[in-house]
Design an enzyme around this catalytic site. Sequence first.
Site, PDB file in Angstrom:
ATOM      1  N   MET A  30     -98.823  20.416 -34.590  1.00  0.00           N
ATOM      2  CA  MET A  30     -99.835  20.569 -35.640  1.00  0.00           C
ATOM      3  C   MET A  30    -100.979  19.580 -35.389  1.00  0.00           C
ATOM      4  O   MET A  30    -101.764  19.277 -36.289  1.00  0.00           O
ATOM      5  CB  MET A  30     -99.220  20.353 -37.024  1.00  0.00           C
ATOM      6  CG  MET A  30     -98.130  21.387 -37.327  1.00  0.00           C
ATOM      7  SD  MET A  30     -97.927  21.758 -39.080  1.00  0.00           S
ATOM      8  CE  MET A  30     -97.417  20.195 -39.718  1.00  0.00           C
ATOM      9  N   GLY A  31    -101.066  19.061 -34.167  1.00  0.00           N
ATOM     10  CA  GLY A  31    -102.178  18.176 -33.817  1.00  0.00           C
ATOM     11  C   GLY A  31    -101.994  16.755 -34.289  1.00  0.00           C
ATOM     12  O   GLY A  31    -100.901  16.343 -34.667  1.00  0.00           O
ATOM     13  N   HIS A  34     -99.644  12.029 -30.963  1.00  0.00           N
ATOM     14  CA  HIS A  34     -99.234  10.623 -30.825  1.00  0.00           C
ATOM     15  C   HIS A  34     -98.205  10.528 -29.703  1.00  0.00           C
ATOM     16  O   HIS A  34     -97.921  11.529 -29.011  1.00  0.00           O
ATOM     17  CB  HIS A  34     -98.669  10.123 -32.155  1.00  0.00           C
ATOM     18  CG  HIS A  34     -97.609  11.007 -32.741  1.00  0.00           C
ATOM     19  ND1 HIS A  34     -96.366  11.156 -32.180  1.00  0.00           N
ATOM     20  CD2 HIS A  34     -97.632  11.836 -33.824  1.00  0.00           C
ATOM     21  CE1 HIS A  34     -95.653  11.991 -32.893  1.00  0.00           C
ATOM     22  NE2 HIS A  34     -96.404  12.444 -33.891  1.00  0.00           N
ATOM     23  N   GLY A  36     -95.080  10.519 -29.594  1.00  0.00           N
ATOM     24  CA  GLY A  36     -93.970  11.482 -29.638  1.00  0.00           C
ATOM     25  C   GLY A  36     -94.373  12.778 -28.939  1.00  0.00           C
ATOM     26  O   GLY A  36     -93.613  13.359 -28.151  1.00  0.00           O
ATOM     27  N   HIS A  37     -95.602  13.234 -29.208  1.00  0.00           N
ATOM     28  CA  HIS A  37     -96.096  14.456 -28.550  1.00  0.00           C
ATOM     29  C   HIS A  37     -96.233  14.238 -27.042  1.00  0.00           C
ATOM     30  O   HIS A  37     -95.957  15.138 -26.252  1.00  0.00           O
ATOM     31  CB  HIS A  37     -97.458  14.869 -29.125  1.00  0.00           C
ATOM     32  CG  HIS A  37     -97.419  15.267 -30.564  1.00  0.00           C
ATOM     33  ND1 HIS A  37     -98.063  14.548 -31.552  1.00  0.00           N
ATOM     34  CD2 HIS A  37     -96.833  16.313 -31.194  1.00  0.00           C
ATOM     35  CE1 HIS A  37     -97.873  15.138 -32.711  1.00  0.00           C
ATOM     36  NE2 HIS A  37     -97.126  16.205 -32.534  1.00  0.00           N
ATOM     37  N   LYS A 146     -86.790  13.837 -34.029  1.00  0.00           N
ATOM     38  CA  LYS A 146     -87.077  13.202 -35.312  1.00  0.00           C
ATOM     39  C   LYS A 146     -86.918  14.232 -36.435  1.00  0.00           C
ATOM     40  O   LYS A 146     -86.388  13.936 -37.496  1.00  0.00           O
ATOM     41  CB  LYS A 146     -88.493  12.638 -35.333  1.00  0.00           C
ATOM     42  CG  LYS A 146     -88.824  12.145 -36.713  1.00  0.00           C
ATOM     43  CD  LYS A 146     -90.148  11.491 -36.805  1.00  0.00           C
ATOM     44  CE  LYS A 146     -90.443  11.183 -38.240  1.00  0.00           C
ATOM     45  NZ  LYS A 146     -90.817  12.372 -38.994  1.00  0.00           N
ATOM     46  N   GLN A 150     -85.223  20.787 -38.162  1.00  0.00           N
ATOM     47  CA  GLN A 150     -86.145  21.786 -37.601  1.00  0.00           C
ATOM     48  C   GLN A 150     -85.650  22.232 -36.222  1.00  0.00           C
ATOM     49  O   GLN A 150     -85.582  23.431 -35.923  1.00  0.00           O
ATOM     50  CB  GLN A 150     -87.546  21.175 -37.491  1.00  0.00           C
ATOM     51  CG  GLN A 150     -88.507  21.976 -36.622  1.00  0.00           C
ATOM     52  CD  GLN A 150     -89.922  21.450 -36.668  1.00  0.00           C
ATOM     53  OE1 GLN A 150     -90.615  21.681 -37.642  1.00  0.00           O
ATOM     54  NE2 GLN A 150     -90.368  20.777 -35.626  1.00  0.00           N
ATOM     55  N   ARG A 184     -97.916  11.859 -39.747  1.00  0.00           N
ATOM     56  CA  ARG A 184     -98.054  11.408 -41.143  1.00  0.00           C
ATOM     57  C   ARG A 184     -98.036   9.881 -41.268  1.00  0.00           C
ATOM     58  O   ARG A 184     -98.281   9.366 -42.360  1.00  0.00           O
ATOM     59  CB  ARG A 184     -96.962  12.018 -42.023  1.00  0.00           C
ATOM     60  CG  ARG A 184     -97.211  13.491 -42.333  1.00  0.00           C
ATOM     61  CD  ARG A 184     -96.238  13.983 -43.399  1.00  0.00           C
ATOM     62  NE  ARG A 184     -96.577  15.301 -43.898  1.00  0.00           N
ATOM     63  CZ  ARG A 184     -96.020  16.434 -43.474  1.00  0.00           C
ATOM     64  NH1 ARG A 184     -95.123  16.422 -42.520  1.00  0.00           N
ATOM     65  NH2 ARG A 184     -96.384  17.597 -44.001  1.00  0.00           N
TER      66      ARG A 184
HETATM   67  O1  PAF Z   1     -93.071  19.928 -35.788  1.00  0.00           O
HETATM   68  C1  PAF Z   1     -94.200  20.442 -35.989  1.00  0.00           C
HETATM   69  O2  PAF Z   1     -95.243  19.878 -35.655  1.00  0.00           O
HETATM   70  C2  PAF Z   1     -94.288  21.794 -36.675  1.00  0.00           C
HETATM   71  O3  PAF Z   1     -93.313  21.945 -37.639  1.00  0.00           O
HETATM   72  C3  PAF Z   1     -94.288  22.988 -35.685  1.00  0.00           C
HETATM   73  C4  PAF Z   1     -92.964  23.068 -34.923  1.00  0.00           C
HETATM   74  C5  PAF Z   1     -95.425  22.852 -34.716  1.00  0.00           C
HETATM   75  C6  PAF Z   1     -94.452  24.305 -36.449  1.00  0.00           C
HETATM   76  O4  PAF Z   1     -95.658  24.329 -37.149  1.00  0.00           O
END
Ligand code: PAF
Length: 276
Positions: A30-31, A34, A36-37, A146, A150, A184
């Site tokens: 979701m942009g 950081h 983690g990405h 984390k 999900q 966040r």
């Molecule tokens: O973890 C996230 O950033 C979101 O939940 C995802 C998997 C991109 C779905 O919108």
Amino acid sequence: MKIITGIAEMKEFSHNLKKAEKKISFVPTMGKLHGGHVKLIESAKRYGETVVSIFVNPLQFGHGEDFDKYPRDIENDEKILSDLSVPVLFYPESDIVKNTGTFIVNPEYSKKLEGLFRPSHFQGVLTIVMKLFCIVEPDFAFFGLKDYQQFALIKKMAEDFFLNVKIIPVETVREESGIAMSSRNTYLDGSGKDAASAFYKILSHTAYLFKKGEKSAERLTGFAIKELIKNGFKVDYVEITDYALNKKYSDAEKGDILLAAIRYKGVRLIDNIFLS
Ligand code: PAF
């Protein structure tokens, strides 16, 4: 880096990669990228041509949640992705959720943990991830641990629908203070950061008690809850369960996960630790 905004164009791009017998590695985000990405992307690059998507998905935010103020910084995100030599950014138009009539739900898992506090959240996540999978057609998709619930739900969805995608978990990246990296975290001021670090320390200490021989899930979670409250947190839940999120309130075992969600000055934090 190629930026694709259209669905048809993204599908064509993926088909061409497949024709060229390339594997597609996918990192949905979701942009507000950081560390983690970055770790997700570095893992993805080892598996194939990497496609990263950025889309703040309205379907996964409940009423009164932070959709409008969710941090967005596309310019900086593009820079991070270019520096990582990511070949493709899929930055879809909001069209991809407009007029959706079909949703993916896992009724059993949605009633647990996060689902109790964010009732429509996982329906929104599963629906967007399925849509993205249908567009990008990845061979591999990467999700951070984390957000353990999900990850577990997406893995189950991929199994339930026989999807041709392997769901790969990637370890949580932490700041030096122990705080799990999250978009966040921009909501945390100085005292919020100290609080988030105390949150991790309490979970770590609980995991340490397990290592030292305390096996009762009830006593372990009871300890964590007491410490969290003492530190001024509002506790949404602290639970120990197995990797498939099925077990509750028996003796904890190696490989189980301690998961928790708390609130501090209006900011909600989630985290988890594997018991070893
Ligand atoms: O973890 C996230 O950033 C979101 O939940 C995802 C998997 C991109 C779905 O919108």
